[in-house]
Write a protein that holds these residues in place. Structure first.
Motif, PDB file in Angstrom:
ATOM      1  N   THR A  33      44.214  44.438  43.038  1.00  0.00           N
ATOM      2  CA  THR A  33      44.946  43.241  42.638  1.00  0.00           C
ATOM      3  C   THR A  33      44.634  42.813  41.208  1.00  0.00           C
ATOM      4  OG1 THR A  33      43.247  41.807  43.593  1.00  0.00           O
ATOM      5  CG2 THR A  33      45.140  42.358  44.987  1.00  0.00           C
ATOM      6  N   ASP A  34      43.450  43.206  40.690  1.00  0.00           N
ATOM      7  CA  ASP A  34      43.071  42.794  39.343  1.00  0.00           C
ATOM      8  C   ASP A  34      41.883  43.626  38.885  1.00  0.00           C
ATOM      9  OD1 ASP A  34      43.159  41.304  36.991  1.00  0.00           O
ATOM     10  OD2 ASP A  34      42.324  39.485  37.881  1.00  0.00           O
ATOM     11  N   TYR A  45      39.186  44.021  41.894  1.00  0.00           N
ATOM     12  CA  TYR A  45      39.495  43.149  43.020  1.00  0.00           C
ATOM     13  C   TYR A  45      40.528  43.798  43.942  1.00  0.00           C
ATOM     14  CZ  TYR A  45      37.057  39.342  40.715  1.00  0.00           C
ATOM     15  OH  TYR A  45      36.094  38.557  40.134  1.00  0.00           O
ATOM     16  N   ASN A  47      42.745  42.868  47.804  1.00  0.00           N
ATOM     17  CA  ASN A  47      43.051  41.856  48.806  1.00  0.00           C
ATOM     18  C   ASN A  47      42.080  41.999  49.961  1.00  0.00           C
ATOM     19  OD1 ASN A  47      45.231  40.396  47.773  1.00  0.00           O
ATOM     20  ND2 ASN A  47      46.669  41.982  48.384  1.00  0.00           N
ATOM     21  N   ASP A  70      34.087  34.772  47.760  1.00  0.00           N
ATOM     22  CA  ASP A  70      33.853  34.131  46.470  1.00  0.00           C
ATOM     23  C   ASP A  70      34.766  32.905  46.432  1.00  0.00           C
ATOM     24  OD1 ASP A  70      33.938  33.282  43.823  1.00  0.00           O
ATOM     25  OD2 ASP A  70      34.117  35.293  42.990  1.00  0.00           O
ATOM     26  N   ALA A  72      35.845  31.147  44.152  1.00  0.00           N
ATOM     27  CA  ALA A  72      36.812  31.187  43.061  1.00  0.00           C
ATOM     28  C   ALA A  72      37.998  32.098  43.365  1.00  0.00           C
ATOM     29  CB  ALA A  72      36.134  31.634  41.772  1.00  0.00           C
ATOM     30  N   ARG A  73      37.796  33.083  44.259  1.00  0.00           N
ATOM     31  CA  ARG A  73      38.859  34.041  44.605  1.00  0.00           C
ATOM     32  C   ARG A  73      38.774  34.344  46.094  1.00  0.00           C
ATOM     33  NH1 ARG A  73      39.698  37.821  39.302  1.00  0.00           N
ATOM     34  NH2 ARG A  73      41.694  38.182  40.274  1.00  0.00           N
ATOM     35  N   GLN A  75      40.875  34.925  48.452  1.00  0.00           N
ATOM     36  CA  GLN A  75      41.787  35.905  49.050  1.00  0.00           C
ATOM     37  C   GLN A  75      41.449  37.339  48.661  1.00  0.00           C
ATOM     38  OE1 GLN A  75      43.997  34.809  51.325  1.00  0.00           O
ATOM     39  NE2 GLN A  75      43.075  32.826  50.897  1.00  0.00           N
ATOM     40  N   GLU A  76      40.476  37.503  47.752  1.00  0.00           N
ATOM     41  CA  GLU A  76      40.155  38.819  47.223  1.00  0.00           C
ATOM     42  C   GLU A  76      38.684  39.167  47.423  1.00  0.00           C
ATOM     43  OE1 GLU A  76      42.880  39.379  43.391  1.00  0.00           O
ATOM     44  OE2 GLU A  76      41.708  37.520  43.384  1.00  0.00           O
TER      45      GLU A  76
END
Length: 134
Positions: A33-34, A45, A47, A70, A72-73, A75-76
């Motif tokens: 995803t990133d 990252y 999902n 995490d 901060a994220r 969903q990942e």
């Protein structure tokens, strides 16, 4: 039709997506995803749900749906990797990827190679470079 859904989850839908790989944001092939630059290389990252079932790393491996969240994220799931590292996300022996941390034209990123090889059918492979960003 189930096979086509699996191909779509692993491989980019069109050749145009591969051409735009350096300028677009995720999701990318291989459930990525990133990709973000980090102090020692990159952070990749995936999902937490709908991503790979398992990711083999140079230091063992992990299941994205089971790693600590995490805030901060949420969903990942992220994993750190260094230049030259190879990771192998997969859902089954027929459906997986190899990720290698490389430099291309001076930019660090991930060379992702997705494969889908159902028993009795020809294998399909796609490769994409996913540049890291700050």
């Amino acid at each position: 039709m189930i096979g086509l859904a699996l191909i779509a989850a692993v491989l980019p839908p069109t050749l145009a997506d591969i051409v735009r790989a350096d300028t677009r944001s995720g999701p990318f092939i291989c459930w990525v995803t990133d990709v973000v630059t980090s102090e020692n290389g990159v952070r990749i990252y995936f999902n937490r749900k709908g991503g790979p079932g398992f990711v083999s790393t140079p230091n063992g491996g992990f299941r994205p749906d089971a790693v600590p969240v995490d805030p901060a994220r949420p969903q990942e799931a992220g994993v750190e990797a260094r230049l030259g590292d190879k990771l192998f996300p997969q859902n089954s022996p027929e459906d997986g990827c190899s990720l290698e941390i490389v430099r291309r034209n001076g930019q660090i990123g991930v060379r992702a190679m997705a494969y889908f090889h159902p028993v009795g059918l020809p294998a399909e492979k796609k490769t994409e470079f996913i540049p890291a960003h700050d």
